[in-house]
Write a protein that holds these residues in place. Sequence first.
Motif, PDB file in Angstrom:
ATOM      1  N   MET A   1       5.379   0.647  -7.652  1.00  0.00           N
ATOM      2  CA  MET A   1       6.045   1.942  -6.862  1.00  0.00           C
ATOM      3  C   MET A   1       5.152   2.229  -5.692  1.00  0.00           C
ATOM      4  SD  MET A   1       8.508   3.789  -7.338  1.00  0.00           S
ATOM      5  CE  MET A   1       9.245   5.035  -6.394  1.00  0.00           C
ATOM      6  N   ASP A   3       3.312   0.136  -4.280  1.00  0.00           N
ATOM      7  CA  ASP A   3       3.301  -0.867  -3.352  1.00  0.00           C
ATOM      8  C   ASP A   3       4.588  -0.761  -2.551  1.00  0.00           C
ATOM      9  OD1 ASP A   3       2.044  -3.309  -2.395  1.00  0.00           O
ATOM     10  OD2 ASP A   3       3.629  -4.563  -3.699  1.00  0.00           O
ATOM     11  N   GLU A   4       5.823  -0.422  -3.305  1.00  0.00           N
ATOM     12  CA  GLU A   4       6.982  -0.406  -2.336  1.00  0.00           C
ATOM     13  C   GLU A   4       6.875   0.838  -1.241  1.00  0.00           C
ATOM     14  OE1 GLU A   4      10.271  -1.872  -1.083  1.00  0.00           O
ATOM     15  OE2 GLU A   4       9.237  -2.638  -2.752  1.00  0.00           O
ATOM     16  N   ALA A   5       6.043   1.895  -1.825  1.00  0.00           N
ATOM     17  CA  ALA A   5       6.228   2.951  -0.932  1.00  0.00           C
ATOM     18  C   ALA A   5       5.279   2.579   0.443  1.00  0.00           C
ATOM     19  CB  ALA A   5       5.677   4.111  -1.412  1.00  0.00           C
ATOM     20  N   ASN A   6       4.215   1.858   0.374  1.00  0.00           N
ATOM     21  CA  ASN A   6       3.322   1.550   1.466  1.00  0.00           C
ATOM     22  C   ASN A   6       4.155   0.485   2.225  1.00  0.00           C
ATOM     23  OD1 ASN A   6       1.359   2.825   0.646  1.00  0.00           O
ATOM     24  ND2 ASN A   6       0.343   1.381  -0.506  1.00  0.00           N
ATOM     25  N   ARG A   7       5.130  -0.387   1.704  1.00  0.00           N
ATOM     26  CA  ARG A   7       5.680  -1.280   2.423  1.00  0.00           C
ATOM     27  C   ARG A   7       6.857  -0.686   3.225  1.00  0.00           C
ATOM     28  NH1 ARG A   7       7.294  -5.946  -1.800  1.00  0.00           N
ATOM     29  NH2 ARG A   7       4.992  -6.564  -2.097  1.00  0.00           N
ATOM     30  N   SER A   8       7.572   0.379   2.794  1.00  0.00           N
ATOM     31  CA  SER A   8       8.365   1.165   3.514  1.00  0.00           C
ATOM     32  C   SER A   8       7.711   2.049   4.660  1.00  0.00           C
ATOM     33  CB  SER A   8       9.251   1.934   2.525  1.00  0.00           C
ATOM     34  OG  SER A   8       8.426   3.074   2.072  1.00  0.00           O
ATOM     35  N   ASP A 116      -4.605   0.111   1.306  1.00  0.00           N
ATOM     36  CA  ASP A 116      -3.807  -0.686   0.461  1.00  0.00           C
ATOM     37  C   ASP A 116      -4.157  -2.414   1.019  1.00  0.00           C
ATOM     38  OD1 ASP A 116      -2.091  -2.427  -0.925  1.00  0.00           O
ATOM     39  OD2 ASP A 116      -0.250  -1.472  -0.660  1.00  0.00           O
ATOM     40  N   LEU A 119      -1.283  -5.025   0.871  1.00  0.00           N
ATOM     41  CA  LEU A 119      -0.372  -5.012   1.983  1.00  0.00           C
ATOM     42  C   LEU A 119      -0.994  -5.646   3.187  1.00  0.00           C
ATOM     43  CD1 LEU A 119       2.261  -3.939   3.008  1.00  0.00           C
ATOM     44  CD2 LEU A 119       1.081  -2.038   3.795  1.00  0.00           C
ATOM     45  N   GLN A 122      -0.683  -9.315   2.825  1.00  0.00           N
ATOM     46  CA  GLN A 122       0.642  -9.795   2.759  1.00  0.00           C
ATOM     47  C   GLN A 122       1.120  -9.948   4.219  1.00  0.00           C
ATOM     48  OE1 GLN A 122       3.029  -6.968   0.484  1.00  0.00           O
ATOM     49  NE2 GLN A 122       2.736  -8.138  -1.342  1.00  0.00           N
TER      50      GLN A 122
END
Length: 129
Positions: A1, A3-8, A116, A119, A122
């Motif tokens: 979760m 991780d997804e927030a950091n991507r967005s 992160d 991230l 990635q």
Amino acid sequence: MADEANRSAFVEIQGRMIELTGKLKQVQNQMRNKEGEKKRAFLTMEELRQLSDDTNTYKSIGRMFVLEPKSVLMNEQEKKLKDSESAITALQTSKEYIEKQMAEVENNLRELLQQDPGLARQIMSMVVT
């Protein structure tokens, strides 16, 4: 979760950086144009000063030339020069503001990547095509 927030958050920061970069380029182009206008007005004034006051001077209006007194042309060029200078000053202020915003966005991105490291890995592994 998280991780997804950091991507967005990264995508949002990246979009903001792209937007600011575009604005900065636009302001720099406008400044370059105003510098050119200022220089043309200055050079025209220098040439007009060399002429005697009773010389026939012509103003270009599209494809036509109109007879104008030298004083009218001098006043117009002085106005263009002053307008260009004030526009350049305003654009410089805008440029500085945008640069501050870009520095803030860069700091936000740096903080996000420090929080992160996964991230960051990635992003580094992505291939830009």
